[in-house]
Motif scaffolding. Sequence first.
Motif, PDB file in Angstrom:
ATOM      1  N   LYS A 269       0.994  -1.116  -0.065  1.00 20.92           N
ATOM      2  CA  LYS A 269      -0.020  -0.099   0.006  1.00 20.92           C
ATOM      3  C   LYS A 269       0.748   1.329   0.106  1.00 20.92           C
ATOM      4  CE  LYS A 269      -3.680   2.444   2.679  1.00 20.92           C
ATOM      5  NZ  LYS A 269      -4.352   2.520   3.966  1.00 20.92           N
ATOM      6  N   PHE A 272       2.466   1.806  -3.460  1.00 19.02           N
ATOM      7  CA  PHE A 272       1.277   2.319  -4.361  1.00 19.02           C
ATOM      8  C   PHE A 272       1.026   3.646  -4.104  1.00 19.02           C
ATOM      9  CE2 PHE A 272      -0.942  -2.168  -5.338  1.00 19.02           C
ATOM     10  CZ  PHE A 272      -0.145  -2.404  -6.146  1.00 19.02           C
ATOM     11  N   HIS A 273       1.109   3.971  -2.904  1.00 18.12           N
ATOM     12  CA  HIS A 273       0.843   5.625  -2.524  1.00 18.12           C
ATOM     13  C   HIS A 273       2.209   6.465  -2.933  1.00 18.12           C
ATOM     14  CE1 HIS A 273      -0.789   8.720   0.147  1.00 18.12           C
ATOM     15  NE2 HIS A 273       0.544   9.146   0.172  1.00 18.12           N
ATOM     16  N   HIS A 276       1.849   7.019  -6.773  1.00 24.12           N
ATOM     17  CA  HIS A 276       0.496   7.919  -6.756  1.00 24.12           C
ATOM     18  C   HIS A 276       1.034   9.174  -6.785  1.00 24.12           C
ATOM     19  CE1 HIS A 276      -3.723   8.628  -7.741  1.00 24.12           C
ATOM     20  NE2 HIS A 276      -3.479   9.526  -6.559  1.00 24.12           N
ATOM     21  N   GLN A 277       1.938   9.570  -5.763  1.00 25.48           N
ATOM     22  CA  GLN A 277       2.510  10.974  -5.427  1.00 25.48           C
ATOM     23  C   GLN A 277       3.997  10.921  -6.031  1.00 25.48           C
ATOM     24  OE1 GLN A 277       1.795  11.591  -1.433  1.00 25.48           O
ATOM     25  NE2 GLN A 277       0.121  12.226  -1.553  1.00 25.48           N
ATOM     26  N   GLU A 294      -4.992   3.493  -5.030  1.00 22.69           N
ATOM     27  CA  GLU A 294      -5.101   3.952  -3.639  1.00 22.69           C
ATOM     28  C   GLU A 294      -5.733   2.898  -3.047  1.00 22.69           C
ATOM     29  OE1 GLU A 294      -3.611   6.006  -1.914  1.00 22.69           O
ATOM     30  OE2 GLU A 294      -2.577   7.554  -3.313  1.00 22.69           O
ATOM     31  N   THR A 297      -8.952   3.030   3.506  1.00 26.81           N
ATOM     32  CA  THR A 297      -8.925   3.041   4.893  1.00 26.81           C
ATOM     33  C   THR A 297      -9.753   1.490   5.194  1.00 26.81           C
ATOM     34  OG1 THR A 297      -8.583   5.148   5.158  1.00 26.81           O
ATOM     35  CG2 THR A 297      -9.475   3.830   7.102  1.00 26.81           C
ATOM     36  N   SER A 300      -8.316  -1.758   4.155  1.00 26.47           N
ATOM     37  CA  SER A 300      -7.163  -2.035   5.121  1.00 26.47           C
ATOM     38  C   SER A 300      -7.700  -2.482   6.216  1.00 26.47           C
ATOM     39  CB  SER A 300      -6.389  -0.536   5.211  1.00 26.47           C
ATOM     40  OG  SER A 300      -5.842  -0.067   4.064  1.00 26.47           O
TER      41      SER A 300
END
Length: 365
Positions: A269, A272-273, A276-277, A294, A297, A300
């Motif tokens: 995760k 991936f985050h 993404h940024q 993304e 929550t 998760s």
Amino acid sequence: MTALPLWFEITSIVVLCLILAADLLLALKRPHVPKPAEAAIWIGFYSALAVIFALLLFWMGDSEHAGQFLAGWLTEYSLSIDNLFVFIVIMARFAVPVRYQQEALMVGILIALVLRAVFIVVGAGLIDNFSWIFYLFGAFLLYTAYTQAFGHPEHEGDEDSGFVRFARKHLRVHDEFNGAKLRITVDGKRLFTPMILVILALGTTDLLFALDSIPAIFGITTSPFLVFAANVFALMGLRQLYFLLGHLVQRLVYLKYGIAAILVFIGVKLVFHALHQNEVPFINGGHPVEWAPEIGTWASLGFIALAMLVATMASLTKMWVDRRSASAREASGPEVGSARRVGEHESTRQENAFGEADAGGERSH
């Protein structure tokens, strides 16, 4: 995600610290080994407080705040349960009498809280200034998951850390415990008791645990307040859980795989985050990777709860099957008893922390 009021965050931190302080005073004023019923009541009480806090977050903020806290709390709690195994090893190795273990655990928990608070501040600063830090956090968690699943955690705590070895060499340590006291006077000389070595061992172990837990929870929420709150709630009741589970912790043989699965999930995760940024020049030219998903929550939270449930149920099922098999072997002939004792030798190695340590805990170290 709606911002939480500053007064709520400050009030919550103060109240949580007061609760931990009250727990510490209770342990110091009434040093005893909690009975299973008492320990279970306290654990239920602290768990109920965590749920109430999540409801307050939902009321003051939104469902995202509540979900992030619950996922973070479950993650930190699962890691804290794993930490109990090493605490048991340390208590057994130093032969800490059972009646003194409560005070040692409480000091260890406070050290853990301070260390995690420091790492939270540092981690939040790194995230604010370097978005690529998520790549490092993710890679670290994947490595930690591998060592968790395929390493040898049963040997953790068996050997002194460099800090404890240094203390052994340079501090004058007496042979016997004197309650929870750190100093004792013998023939007019001030000496440390073995409790100082126990606390140093717990403290250095807490440092290593903090290195694992903080990146894990930052993969769930980047709010320093939620990270701190989840850590505090995970540490609440840990002392009682230690006495409730006892040597049962080391028999939850599949727990490490559940924790490893959680760490892999959070590590992926985080990667991936980071994609993404993305701001790393050699990855997609420094541009965000659009296909990187993304993970939400609540997804998760569901995965974390499922992983711990499956690991726990699988461990309990194995314990039940092993007992049935052992009973069948014993019924088949006396020669099986010897084989059973050999097979159980390793699993019972640390039980001295709850039995023999009380009777023989005054021996030299």
